[in-house]
Design a protein around this motif. Structure first.
Motif: not given
Length: 115
Positions: A29-30, A55-57, A59, A62-63, A68-70
């Motif tokens: 999920n990167n 994934e954290d970065d 997110k 996305a924020r 949304p992340l996707s």
């Protein structure tokens, strides 16, 4: 490496040298943005660079973008993509890859670059 990706830009595929940028998510999920270079001339070298945004970065991005992340691959396409009627040369594709990397940083995220 990319599970399901979409092309952001591609240089004219009827040229001897083709540059392509693809984005999508890998199995962890990167978010991955990949620049590929293909040289169809005799003795030409092919290579690729992948910017991996964990994934954290992703997110964080996305924020920052309030999506949304996707949706991040679509955001990259909307911001940097070119219509297929536009004919780009590989050096323009490299420039767009650099712009995308700067955009990731501007969103407060980090990436790892792999060849």
């Amino acid at each position: 490496m990319i599970r399901s990706g979409s092309i952001i830009v591609e240089s004219g595929n009827d040229l001897e040298i083709v540059g392509t940028i693809v984005s999508g998510f890998d199995y962890l999920n990167n978010l991955v943005v990949e620049y590929g270079f293909e040289d169809y001339r005799i003795g030409g070298k092919d290579y690729s660079y992948s910017a991996i945004i964990d994934e954290d970065d992703a997110k964080v991005m996305a924020r920052h973008l309030k999506v949304p992340l996707s949706s991040l691959p679509q955001v990259l396409y909307d911001k940097f993509g070119c219509s297929f009627s536009e004919i780009l040369v590989p050096s323009e594709v490299v420039g767009i890859f650099g712009d995308i990397l700067n955009f990731v940083l501007d969103c407060g995220a980090k990436y790892k670059l792999k060849r």
